[in-house]
Design a protein around this motif. Structure first.
Motif, PDB file in Angstrom:
ATOM      1  N   ILE A  30      -0.365   0.184  -1.355  1.00  0.00           N
ATOM      2  CA  ILE A  30       0.496  -0.221  -0.263  1.00  0.00           C
ATOM      3  C   ILE A  30       0.060  -0.451   0.811  1.00  0.00           C
ATOM      4  N   LYS A  31       0.119  -1.379   1.405  1.00  0.00           N
ATOM      5  CA  LYS A  31      -0.380  -2.003   2.737  1.00  0.00           C
ATOM      6  C   LYS A  31       0.958  -2.166   3.620  1.00  0.00           C
ATOM      7  N   PHE A  35       5.327  -4.699   3.830  1.00  0.00           N
ATOM      8  CA  PHE A  35       6.518  -4.371   4.193  1.00  0.00           C
ATOM      9  C   PHE A  35       7.274  -5.441   4.147  1.00  0.00           C
ATOM     10  N   VAL A  36       8.601  -5.778   3.717  1.00  0.00           N
ATOM     11  CA  VAL A  36       9.544  -6.496   4.236  1.00  0.00           C
ATOM     12  C   VAL A  36      10.787  -6.024   4.679  1.00  0.00           C
ATOM     13  N   TYR A  60      10.235  -1.159   3.493  1.00  0.00           N
ATOM     14  CA  TYR A  60      10.758  -1.617   1.970  1.00  0.00           C
ATOM     15  C   TYR A  60       9.633  -2.630   1.464  1.00  0.00           C
ATOM     16  N   LEU A  61       9.659  -2.623   0.275  1.00  0.00           N
ATOM     17  CA  LEU A  61       8.857  -3.726  -0.746  1.00  0.00           C
ATOM     18  C   LEU A  61       9.654  -4.388  -1.453  1.00  0.00           C
ATOM     19  N   TYR A 102      13.770   3.610  -6.007  1.00  0.00           N
ATOM     20  CA  TYR A 102      12.925   3.848  -4.791  1.00  0.00           C
ATOM     21  C   TYR A 102      11.447   3.877  -5.299  1.00  0.00           C
ATOM     22  N   ILE A 103      10.672   3.765  -4.230  1.00  0.00           N
ATOM     23  CA  ILE A 103       9.157   3.867  -4.649  1.00  0.00           C
ATOM     24  C   ILE A 103       8.627   5.356  -3.736  1.00  0.00           C
ATOM     25  N   VAL A 104       7.824   6.181  -4.565  1.00  0.00           N
ATOM     26  CA  VAL A 104       7.286   7.332  -3.935  1.00  0.00           C
ATOM     27  C   VAL A 104       6.019   6.748  -3.212  1.00  0.00           C
ATOM     28  N   SER A 105       5.881   7.356  -1.818  1.00  0.00           N
ATOM     29  CA  SER A 105       4.816   7.002  -1.241  1.00  0.00           C
ATOM     30  C   SER A 105       3.369   7.695  -1.588  1.00  0.00           C
ATOM     31  N   GLN A 106       2.353   7.268  -1.264  1.00  0.00           N
ATOM     32  CA  GLN A 106       0.962   7.699  -1.657  1.00  0.00           C
ATOM     33  C   GLN A 106       0.968   9.246  -1.183  1.00  0.00           C
ATOM     34  N   SER A 107       1.789   9.957  -0.616  1.00  0.00           N
ATOM     35  CA  SER A 107       1.546  11.442  -0.268  1.00  0.00           C
ATOM     36  C   SER A 107       2.610  12.187  -1.103  1.00  0.00           C
TER      37      SER A 107
END
Length: 415
Positions: A30-31, A35-36, A60-61, A102-107
């Motif tokens: 995820i960079k 994001f959109v 958002y992606l 949803y997408i869970v983030s890197q953390s």
């Protein structure tokens, strides 16, 4: 009482699918340029700092990118934990949401529960309780960025007491009902605050206060006069902040000097604790002096402002406190410290700021109307405080079995 409690691991109660337990995408998956403006929302730590889930404030992606990160997709009823950063955070994705996934983030890491074995909301409350927090943080490292060592392995191996499914649902219903009422009061207060702001703007910015015939003043042709701030209604005047109030200094009160009580303690960013003695009688206004200079806070009750704040003393009695609260917000005091090397609000500079001062009769009318709204706000705040204390006292006892919830066969079917 039907059935006994068992002890099971998280791995045993996870849904029987390969991605029931997973972590967020790492590194370059995820960079920021992914994001959109709208699409599939990314769950970050800030979404896990509410009672159950903060379903707002997302980045958002695209649907395509979310498909590429299928292992990190999360859905209604999934639990999400922070494994790096602010540890101990846990949330549950709501059943009623405008988002399908949803997408869970890197953390973050997620858990999808096997609903034939457990009620996800019961598992959520276990991890909100001290017992669950201790389990989550048992392998935490605070060196550098706080993180859980081998997070998925740690999560899978956590063992917890599991009551029969009907009792899980009953416990989740009790705790969930308390949280639902807290959330309802919070949303009601947002509406009440918006109403109060709208009335202030309508009366004192747009000049559409009711005239002697109950008609909007400006729209009905009310007379205006010129002033340094532009046209204002006849009978009003322009003054400075120092004409209507004084900014008095708060008093030092370090955390280790506070004695637990019912008096709210205020810093520049709002309430920061409790004490057993007040410095100022409420209602009152607190103004940030250092740290978060110029921020305005309201206290309905007696309070203790610390030395990073000012508290407002009206020069014409407390009958204008609600007006002063909104007027000081409208002046935008934070901008006065924007160019300072050390953020701070200079009282003398603040005193020089101009504001429009209405007639005494209109101020009384405004106070009478707004005080009703502020009383409702405070009632909801007090109720939420009591509800939170009740929930927090019940929580560890319910999820451990210290307090049992009887479930009849009839209730069994309904749950």
């Amino acid at each position: 009482m039907r059935g006994e409690w068992q002890t099971k691991s998280i791995e045993e109660i996870a849904a029987p699918e390969p991605r029931a337990l997973a972590m967020g995408p790492f590194g370059s998956n995820i960079k920021t340029d992914n994001f959109v403006p709208e699409g599939v929302p990314i769950i970050r730590g800030q979404n896990l700092n509410a009672e159950r889930f903060n379903d707002s404030g997302f980045v958002y992606l695209t649907e395509k990118k979310a498909d590429e990160l299928a292992a990190s997709n999360a859905f209604s009823g999934d639990l999400v934990f922070t494994h790096r950063g602010t540890l101990g955070q846990v949330g549950i994705i709501p059943s009623h949401s405008k988002y399908d996934r949803y997408i869970v983030s890197q953390s973050q890491m997620k858990l999808k529960c096997d609903r034939s074995k457990v009620e996800p909301l019961f598992i959520f409350y276990f991890f909100r309780a001290p017992q669950g927090q201790n389990e989550l943080l048992s392998n935490a490292s605070t060196t550098g960025v706080p993180a859980i060592s081998r997070p998925l392995t740690t999560l899978k191996s956590i063992r917890l007491p599991i009551p029969p499914l009907p009792e899980q649902r009953a416990i989740a219903h009790i705790l969930g009902s308390l949280d639902d009422k807290i959330e309802l009061n919070r949303r009601m207060n947002q509406t009440l605050q918006a109403m109060a702001r709208a009335i202030f703007k309508h009366w004192f910015i747009d000049f559409e206060f009711p005239n002697e015939n109950g008609e909007p003043y400006k729209s009905s042709g009310g007379e205006t006069i010129n002033s340094p701030l532009g046209p204002i209604p006849k009978g009003w005047r322009i003054g400075r902040i120092e004409d209507v109030c004084e900014f008095s200094y708060g008093k030092a009160l370090k955390a280790d000097k506070r004695i637990q009580g019912r008096i709210p303690v205020y810093g520049s960013n709002g309430q920061i604790g409790w004490h057993n003695e007040s410095l100022v009688s409420g209602p009152g206004i607190i103004v940030g002096r250092k740290g978060n200079p110029g921020l305005i806070h309201w206290s309905k009750e007696d309070f203790f402002p610390i030395d990073t704040t000012f508290y407002v003393v009206p020069r014409v009695g407390k009958s204008i406190m609600h007006f002063l609260y909104f007027a000081l917000k409208h002046v935008d005091l934070p901008r006065l410290s924007a160019d300072s090397a050390v953020p701070g609000l200079n009282r003398n500079i603040a005193y020089m700021q101009q504001l429009v001062i209405p007639t005494e009769q209109l101020l009384r009318d405004f106070e009478n109307r707004i005080s009703i709204i502020f009383d409702l706000l405070q009632t909801n705040c007090w109720q939420n405080q009591s509800l939170s204390e009740l929930r927090d006292s019940l929580l560890p006892k319910l999820v451990s079995g210290e307090i049992r919830v009887p479930v009849s066969e009839k209730e069994d079917d309904q749950l």
